[in-house]
Design a protein around this motif. Structure first.
Motif, mmCIF file in Angstrom:
data_model
loop_
_atom_site.group_PDB
_atom_site.id
_atom_site.type_symbol
_atom_site.label_atom_id
_atom_site.label_comp_id
_atom_site.label_asym_id
_atom_site.label_seq_id
_atom_site.Cartn_x
_atom_site.Cartn_y
_atom_site.Cartn_z
ATOM 1 N N VAL A 104 0.436 -1.478 0.191
ATOM 2 C CA VAL A 104 0.083 -0.353 -0.225
ATOM 3 C C VAL A 104 0.921 1.026 0.036
ATOM 4 N N PRO A 105 1.182 2.054 -1.054
ATOM 5 C CA PRO A 105 1.823 3.019 -0.988
ATOM 6 C C PRO A 105 1.191 4.265 0.271
ATOM 7 N N GLY A 106 2.579 4.141 1.119
ATOM 8 C CA GLY A 106 2.158 5.062 1.990
ATOM 9 C C GLY A 106 2.632 4.801 3.543
ATOM 10 N N LYS A 107 1.759 3.906 3.085
ATOM 11 C CA LYS A 107 2.052 2.617 4.090
ATOM 12 C C LYS A 107 2.623 1.329 4.676
ATOM 13 N N ASN A 108 3.300 1.897 6.109
ATOM 14 C CA ASN A 108 4.234 0.712 7.051
ATOM 15 C C ASN A 108 4.448 -1.168 7.585
ATOM 16 N N VAL A 204 10.532 -8.650 8.084
ATOM 17 C CA VAL A 204 9.665 -8.377 6.856
ATOM 18 C C VAL A 204 11.296 -8.166 5.002
ATOM 19 N N TYR A 205 12.314 -9.272 5.601
ATOM 20 C CA TYR A 205 12.607 -9.726 4.533
ATOM 21 C C TYR A 205 12.372 -11.144 4.218
ATOM 22 N N GLY A 206 11.864 -11.841 4.893
ATOM 23 C CA GLY A 206 11.409 -13.040 4.624
ATOM 24 C C GLY A 206 9.905 -12.601 3.589
ATOM 25 N N TYR A 207 9.329 -11.853 4.459
ATOM 26 C CA TYR A 207 8.186 -11.711 3.377
ATOM 27 C C TYR A 207 8.258 -11.206 1.861
ATOM 28 N N SER A 208 8.872 -10.228 2.142
ATOM 29 C CA SER A 208 8.906 -9.624 0.424
ATOM 30 C C SER A 208 9.755 -10.872 -0.798
ATOM 31 N N LEU A 209 10.425 -12.019 0.037
ATOM 32 C CA LEU A 209 10.524 -12.805 -1.052
ATOM 33 C C LEU A 209 9.517 -14.304 -1.695
ATOM 34 N N SER A 238 8.995 -5.882 -4.341
ATOM 35 C CA SER A 238 9.475 -6.622 -3.395
ATOM 36 C C SER A 238 9.994 -5.381 -2.713
ATOM 37 N N GLY A 239 10.160 -4.279 -3.532
ATOM 38 C CA GLY A 239 11.511 -3.282 -2.933
ATOM 39 C C GLY A 239 10.857 -2.338 -2.941
ATOM 40 N N SER A 240 10.276 -2.535 -2.747
ATOM 41 C CA SER A 240 8.565 -1.028 -2.353
ATOM 42 C C SER A 240 8.384 -1.639 -1.082
ATOM 43 N N VAL A 241 8.134 -2.710 -1.124
ATOM 44 C CA VAL A 241 8.410 -3.153 0.687
ATOM 45 C C VAL A 241 9.386 -2.715 1.202
ATOM 46 N N LEU A 242 10.389 -2.759 0.662
ATOM 47 C CA LEU A 242 11.561 -2.519 1.452
ATOM 48 C C LEU A 242 12.030 -0.916 2.038
ATOM 49 N N VAL A 262 18.956 3.014 1.614
ATOM 50 C CA VAL A 262 17.940 2.604 0.681
ATOM 51 C C VAL A 262 18.842 2.087 -0.002
ATOM 52 N N GLY A 263 19.880 3.007 -0.878
ATOM 53 C CA GLY A 263 20.238 2.267 -2.116
ATOM 54 C C GLY A 263 21.296 0.891 -2.166
#
Length: 306
Positions: A104-108, A204-209, A238-242, A262-263
Motif C-alpha cells: 500500500v503506497p505510503g503505508k509501513n 520483513v525480509y522473509g515476507y518480501s521474498l 518487493s523493493g517497494s516494501v523494503l 536505502v540504495g
C-alpha cells in the motif's frame, strides 16, 4: 408542599447571604461538565508523520512493545522462548503475504502487519519453498532449453538445492543482521534512528521474498525477454516494501547516509534476484561430447557437436 417550598427558599437565602459575604467565591453548576486536561505531546506533530512517530516508540507502540516483552519473557534456552516466534495462525500469515505482494503506497509494512506479533514461521517456510522452487525450476528450464538435442542426456543437478539454500538463507539472515547492526550504530550518533528490532527486520525480509516463488515458476519459460520482465516486476514490488519500511527509520539521519542505506538495500535485493536468474536459469550452454560413428572400413569418425 408548603413546608418544602419554605425550606428551599430558606436554603436559597443562606446561599445568597454567603455569596454576599464572600464575592470572590466560585460556584459549581451540576449542569456543567468538569473538564479534565488531556495529555499533550511535548513537541509539535507534523502532518503525515504520526505513523512514523508510532514506529519510533510513541503512543500505542510503547504499549505493544511492553506487551511483547512480557510475552517473550521465558529464558532463551527453553522451548517456550522459541515457540513464541511461531505463534501465528494461517490468516495472519496470508495477510502478511498479501501485504508483501500488494504494498500500500505510503503505508509501513511493519506497522500494518508485523509489529503486533513478529514471527519466524512465515519467513522460514517462504525461504524453504523458494529454495526448492528455484532448484526444481532451474532443472526444468535446463531440460527445456536442450530438449530435442540428440546428444543431450538429462541429469538432475541436486547440488542446486544446496546452493540455493545457502544463498537464500544467508541473504534472509545476514543482510537483516547487518542492517540491524548499522541502525544500532547510527542510533549512537543520531537520536530516533532505530525503530525496528532484529526479529522485525528478518520478518520483513522473509515476507518480501514471497513474490519470487511464482516468479521462479514462470522463469521456466525459455524466453530471456519474458524472464527479465518478470524479474524487474518482482523487484519493483518487493523493493517497494523494503523502501517504505526502512526509509522512515533513516530519513532523519544525514541525507547522504540515508540515501546510501536505502540504495544498498535495493542493490543487495536486486543482486539476489539477478544472481538467481543468471545462475539457475540463464547458464551458458555446454558443449556435449561428440558421438562416435563407426565407419564401414572399421575406422571411427568423430563428429563435432555443440
Amino acid at each position: 408542599i408548603a413546608c418544602l417550598v419554605m425550606y428551599l427558599f430558606a436554603e436559597f437565602d443562606d446561599a445568597a447571604n454567603l455569596l454576599a459575604a464572600n464575592p470572590d467565591a466560585t460556584t459549581i453548576s451540576i449542569d456543567e461538565p468538569v473538564e479534565i486536561p488531556k495529555n499533550q505531546h511535548s513537541r509539535l506533530q507534523e502532518p503525515g508523520r504520526e505513523e512514523d512517530d508510532e514506529l519510533l516508540g510513541t503512543d500505542d507502540s510503547d504499549k505493544t512493545e511492553l506487551l511483547a516483552g512480557q510475552k517473550k519473557s521465558a529464558p532463551f534456552w527453553t522451548f517456550e522462548y522459541y515457540q513464541t516466534f511461531f505463534d501465528v495462525d494461517t490468516y495472519q500469515v496470508l495477510d502478511r503475504i498479501k501485504g508483501s505482494v500488494f504494498p500500500v503506497p505510503g503505508k509501513n509494512f511493519v506497522r500494518l502487519y508485523i509489529r503486533s506479533n513478529p514471527d519466524l514461521y512465515g519467513p522460514f517456510w517462504i525461504c524453504a519453498t523458494l529454495v526448492f522452487t528455484i532448484a526444481v525450476s532451474g532443472n526444468l528450464s535446463n531440460f527445456f532449453i536442450h530438449l530435442g538435442k540428440p546428444t543431450y542426456h538429462y541429469v538432475p543437478e541436486f547440488r542446486k538445492v544446496s546452493i540455493a539454500a545457502t544463498t537464500i538463507y544467508a541473504y534472509a539472515w545476514l543482510v537483516p543482521l547487518a542492517l540491524w547492526g548499522f541502525l544500532m550504530w547510527r542510533n549512537s550518533k543520531v537520536m530516533n534512528i532505530v525503530s525496528y528490532s532484529f526479529l522485525e527486520i528478518v520478518c520483513v525480509y522473509g515476507y518480501s521474498l514471497f513474490i519470487y516463488i511464482p516468479t521462479a515458476i514462470l522463469w521456466i519459460i525459455p524466453q530471456k525477454v519474458v524472464r527479465w520482465v518478470l524479474v524487474v516486476f518482482s523487484l519493483c514490488l518487493s523493493g517497494s516494501v523494503l523502501v517504505m519500511t526502512f526509509w522512515p527509520a533513516v530519513r532523519d539521519d544525514n541525507r547522504r547516509i540515508a540515501l546510501a542505506t536505502v540504495g544498498t538495500i535495493l542493490l543487495l535485493h536486486a543482486l539476489l534476484a539477478v544472481g538467481c536468474l543468471a545462475y539457475f536459469f540463464d547458464a551458458p550452454e555446454l558443449d556435449f561430447p561428440a558421438p562416435i560413428i563407426p565407419a564401414h572400413n572399421g575406422t571411427t569418425v568423430t563428429t563435432k557437436s555443440h
